[in-house]
Design a protein around this motif. Structure first.
Motif, PDB file in Angstrom:
ATOM      1  N   ASP A  70       0.853  -1.189   0.000  1.00 48.77           N
ATOM      2  CA  ASP A  70       0.000   0.000   0.000  1.00 48.77           C
ATOM      3  C   ASP A  70       0.892   1.243   0.000  1.00 48.77           C
ATOM      4  O   ASP A  70       1.505   1.570   1.020  1.00 48.77           O
ATOM      5  CB  ASP A  70      -0.892   0.003   1.244  1.00 48.77           C
ATOM      6  CG  ASP A  70      -1.830   1.204   1.273  1.00 48.77           C
ATOM      7  OD1 ASP A  70      -1.784   2.025   0.334  1.00 48.77           O
ATOM      8  OD2 ASP A  70      -2.597   1.325   2.252  1.00 48.77           O
ATOM      9  N   PRO A  71       0.997   1.943  -1.124  1.00 49.04           N
ATOM     10  CA  PRO A  71       1.857   3.124  -1.201  1.00 49.04           C
ATOM     11  C   PRO A  71       1.522   4.186  -0.156  1.00 49.04           C
ATOM     12  O   PRO A  71       2.381   4.974   0.224  1.00 49.04           O
ATOM     13  CB  PRO A  71       1.603   3.652  -2.620  1.00 49.04           C
ATOM     14  CG  PRO A  71       1.167   2.444  -3.389  1.00 49.04           C
ATOM     15  CD  PRO A  71       0.349   1.649  -2.417  1.00 49.04           C
ATOM     16  N   ALA A  72       0.284   4.185   0.331  1.00 47.77           N
ATOM     17  CA  ALA A  72      -0.109   5.179   1.333  1.00 47.77           C
ATOM     18  C   ALA A  72       0.547   4.916   2.682  1.00 47.77           C
ATOM     19  O   ALA A  72       0.597   5.795   3.542  1.00 47.77           O
ATOM     20  CB  ALA A  72      -1.626   5.187   1.495  1.00 47.77           C
ATOM     21  N   GLN A  73       1.074   3.698   2.880  1.00 48.33           N
ATOM     22  CA  GLN A  73       1.663   3.339   4.166  1.00 48.33           C
ATOM     23  C   GLN A  73       3.181   3.466   4.212  1.00 48.33           C
ATOM     24  O   GLN A  73       3.788   3.254   5.269  1.00 48.33           O
ATOM     25  CB  GLN A  73       1.282   1.897   4.522  1.00 48.33           C
ATOM     26  CG  GLN A  73      -0.205   1.687   4.740  1.00 48.33           C
ATOM     27  CD  GLN A  73      -0.736   2.551   5.861  1.00 48.33           C
ATOM     28  OE1 GLN A  73      -0.167   2.620   6.945  1.00 48.33           O
ATOM     29  NE2 GLN A  73      -1.846   3.236   5.593  1.00 48.33           N
ATOM     30  N   GLY A  74       3.808   3.814   3.077  1.00 47.32           N
ATOM     31  CA  GLY A  74       5.269   3.958   3.097  1.00 47.32           C
ATOM     32  C   GLY A  74       5.889   3.484   1.804  1.00 47.32           C
ATOM     33  O   GLY A  74       5.198   3.294   0.792  1.00 47.32           O
ATOM     34  N   THR A  75       7.184   3.274   1.831  1.00 44.83           N
ATOM     35  CA  THR A  75       7.928   2.920   0.627  1.00 44.83           C
ATOM     36  C   THR A  75       7.987   1.415   0.414  1.00 44.83           C
ATOM     37  O   THR A  75       7.765   0.621   1.330  1.00 44.83           O
ATOM     38  CB  THR A  75       9.373   3.441   0.713  1.00 44.83           C
ATOM     39  OG1 THR A  75      10.049   2.753   1.782  1.00 44.83           O
ATOM     40  CG2 THR A  75       9.407   4.942   0.968  1.00 44.83           C
ATOM     41  N   LEU A  76       8.330   1.040  -0.818  1.00 43.52           N
ATOM     42  CA  LEU A  76       8.541  -0.366  -1.131  1.00 43.52           C
ATOM     43  C   LEU A  76       9.681  -0.931  -0.290  1.00 43.52           C
ATOM     44  O   LEU A  76       9.624  -2.072   0.161  1.00 43.52           O
ATOM     45  CB  LEU A  76       8.871  -0.519  -2.625  1.00 43.52           C
ATOM     46  CG  LEU A  76       7.698  -0.821  -3.560  1.00 43.52           C
ATOM     47  CD1 LEU A  76       8.138  -0.663  -5.015  1.00 43.52           C
ATOM     48  CD2 LEU A  76       7.150  -2.220  -3.317  1.00 43.52           C
ATOM     49  N   ARG A  77      10.713  -0.132  -0.081  1.00 40.20           N
ATOM     50  CA  ARG A  77      11.844  -0.593   0.719  1.00 40.20           C
ATOM     51  C   ARG A  77      11.399  -0.930   2.141  1.00 40.20           C
ATOM     52  O   ARG A  77      11.764  -1.971   2.686  1.00 40.20           O
ATOM     53  CB  ARG A  77      12.939   0.476   0.761  1.00 40.20           C
ATOM     54  CG  ARG A  77      14.208   0.024   1.472  1.00 40.20           C
ATOM     55  CD  ARG A  77      15.245   1.142   1.541  1.00 40.20           C
ATOM     56  NE  ARG A  77      16.541   0.637   1.938  1.00 40.20           N
ATOM     57  CZ  ARG A  77      16.905   0.348   3.184  1.00 40.20           C
ATOM     58  NH1 ARG A  77      16.017   0.532   4.167  1.00 40.20           N
ATOM     59  NH2 ARG A  77      18.096  -0.121   3.464  1.00 40.20           N
ATOM     60  N   SER A  78      10.605  -0.050   2.740  1.00 34.96           N
ATOM     61  CA  SER A  78      10.124  -0.283   4.099  1.00 34.96           C
ATOM     62  C   SER A  78       9.222  -1.511   4.169  1.00 34.96           C
ATOM     63  O   SER A  78       9.326  -2.326   5.085  1.00 34.96           O
ATOM     64  CB  SER A  78       9.359   0.939   4.616  1.00 34.96           C
ATOM     65  OG  SER A  78      10.203   2.049   4.725  1.00 34.96           O
ATOM     66  N   TRP A  79       8.340  -1.625   3.173  1.00 35.55           N
ATOM     67  CA  TRP A  79       7.419  -2.760   3.157  1.00 35.55           C
ATOM     68  C   TRP A  79       8.170  -4.075   2.994  1.00 35.55           C
ATOM     69  O   TRP A  79       7.921  -5.044   3.714  1.00 35.55           O
ATOM     70  CB  TRP A  79       6.410  -2.575   2.019  1.00 35.55           C
ATOM     71  CG  TRP A  79       5.457  -3.723   1.888  1.00 35.55           C
ATOM     72  CD1 TRP A  79       4.510  -4.130   2.795  1.00 35.55           C
ATOM     73  CD2 TRP A  79       5.355  -4.625   0.777  1.00 35.55           C
ATOM     74  NE1 TRP A  79       3.825  -5.223   2.322  1.00 35.55           N
ATOM     75  CE2 TRP A  79       4.325  -5.539   1.085  1.00 35.55           C
ATOM     76  CE3 TRP A  79       6.017  -4.728  -0.448  1.00 35.55           C
ATOM     77  CZ2 TRP A  79       3.954  -6.571   0.209  1.00 35.55           C
ATOM     78  CZ3 TRP A  79       5.643  -5.743  -1.317  1.00 35.55           C
ATOM     79  CH2 TRP A  79       4.631  -6.643  -0.979  1.00 35.55           C
ATOM     80  N   LEU A  80       9.115  -4.099   2.060  1.00 33.56           N
ATOM     81  CA  LEU A  80       9.896  -5.316   1.854  1.00 33.56           C
ATOM     82  C   LEU A  80      10.761  -5.628   3.074  1.00 33.56           C
ATOM     83  O   LEU A  80      10.952  -6.787   3.427  1.00 33.56           O
ATOM     84  CB  LEU A  80      10.784  -5.178   0.610  1.00 33.56           C
ATOM     85  CG  LEU A  80      10.099  -5.391  -0.736  1.00 33.56           C
ATOM     86  CD1 LEU A  80      11.077  -5.125  -1.873  1.00 33.56           C
ATOM     87  CD2 LEU A  80       9.550  -6.804  -0.837  1.00 33.56           C
ATOM     88  N   GLY A  81      11.283  -4.589   3.714  1.00 34.18           N
ATOM     89  CA  GLY A  81      12.081  -4.804   4.918  1.00 34.18           C
ATOM     90  C   GLY A  81      11.254  -5.440   6.023  1.00 34.18           C
ATOM     91  O   GLY A  81      11.688  -6.379   6.695  1.00 34.18           O
ATOM     92  N   ALA A  82      10.026  -4.924   6.219  1.00 33.81           N
ATOM     93  CA  ALA A  82       9.149  -5.469   7.253  1.00 33.81           C
ATOM     94  C   ALA A  82       8.751  -6.906   6.939  1.00 33.81           C
ATOM     95  O   ALA A  82       8.736  -7.774   7.821  1.00 33.81           O
ATOM     96  CB  ALA A  82       7.904  -4.597   7.399  1.00 33.81           C
ATOM     97  N   LEU A  83       8.437  -7.174   5.662  1.00 28.31           N
ATOM     98  CA  LEU A  83       8.042  -8.521   5.248  1.00 28.31           C
ATOM     99  C   LEU A  83       9.199  -9.503   5.425  1.00 28.31           C
ATOM    100  O   LEU A  83       9.012 -10.619   5.932  1.00 28.31           O
ATOM    101  CB  LEU A  83       7.588  -8.493   3.782  1.00 28.31           C
ATOM    102  CG  LEU A  83       7.138  -9.821   3.167  1.00 28.31           C
ATOM    103  CD1 LEU A  83       5.928 -10.377   3.914  1.00 28.31           C
ATOM    104  CD2 LEU A  83       6.821  -9.632   1.677  1.00 28.31           C
ATOM    105  N   THR A  84      10.391  -9.094   5.013  1.00 24.18           N
ATOM    106  CA  THR A  84      11.561  -9.952   5.142  1.00 24.18           C
ATOM    107  C   THR A  84      11.876 -10.225   6.597  1.00 24.18           C
ATOM    108  O   THR A  84      12.144 -11.370   6.994  1.00 24.18           O
ATOM    109  CB  THR A  84      12.781  -9.290   4.463  1.00 24.18           C
ATOM    110  OG1 THR A  84      12.484  -9.032   3.096  1.00 24.18           O
ATOM    111  CG2 THR A  84      14.011 -10.184   4.563  1.00 24.18           C
TER     112      THR A  84
END
Length: 203
Positions: A70-84
């Protein structure tokens, strides 16, 4: 709750391209962020083969479920970091649990020993996860702040030694260190909030 960071236009465009099934978008994302994903997985799992496998799984998930970002929640980097981070911790917990499974029912003293081993294993997992999170955030800081923290904090040098090594004034070294630690604290708080929202409040 931390205010979501502004999502770069590249992230928004890439998310739309992934949703359309453009393989070139996945390639661009992999080229940009696979080193971060692999590095974070490797720090948590301490197993390069497992880190490579998890990296593949992360990008397969992105390809199959681009709508999860969800782009409204932050960056792809942050999202991938959290998922990883979340998946690597889950895998580490599974590994530790398998190592503790006995071949027979345990009672009395054996049960106490097992319980203590489980507590130690969980403490180790939390320590590893926290250290990986800190390093992930440090890696995201601007280069000048990152190198100042590395030289001063990780290498255990004084501000005077840091200033000499980096070719800056001692005052500049202090200012960089102070700003770097402030940003680190802010980013860690936001990263923890993202982890909690993603259902990883245990680490």
């Amino acid at each position: 709750m931390a205010t979501p960071e502004r999502t770069p236009r590249w992230d928004e465009q890439l998310q739309r391209r992934l949703a359309r099934g453009e393989e070139t978008a996945l390639g661009e994302l992999y080229d940009q962020l696979a080193p971060m994903v692999h590095g974070l997985a490797g720090r948590i799992l301490a197993d390069q083969a497992a880190a490579v496998q998890l990296t593949r799984e992360i990008f397969a998930h992105v390809w199959e479920h681009p709508e999860d970002f969800d782009p409204a929640q932050g960056t792809l980097r942050s999202w991938l970091g959290a998922l990883t981070h979340r998946r690597a911790v889950e895998r580490l917990r599974t590994r530790r649990a398998a190592e503790l499974v006995p071949g027979h029912d345990v009672r009395g003293a054996e049960a106490e020993v097992r319980a203590e081993a489980e507590v130690r294993a969980e403490a180790e997992i939390r320590a590893v996860a926290t250290a990986a999170r800190v390093q992930y955030v440090v890696d995201s800081l601007p280069r000048t702040l990152r190198e100042t923290i590395a030289v001063t904090y990780y290498d255990g040098r004084t501000y005077r030694e840091t200033a000499r090594l980096l070719g800056i004034s001692e005052q500049a070294a202090k200012q960089r260190m102070r700003l770097g630690l402030e940003l680190l604290a802010t980013e860690l708080a936001e990263e923890r909030a993202r982890q909690d929202e993603a259902g990883d409040g245990e680490t």
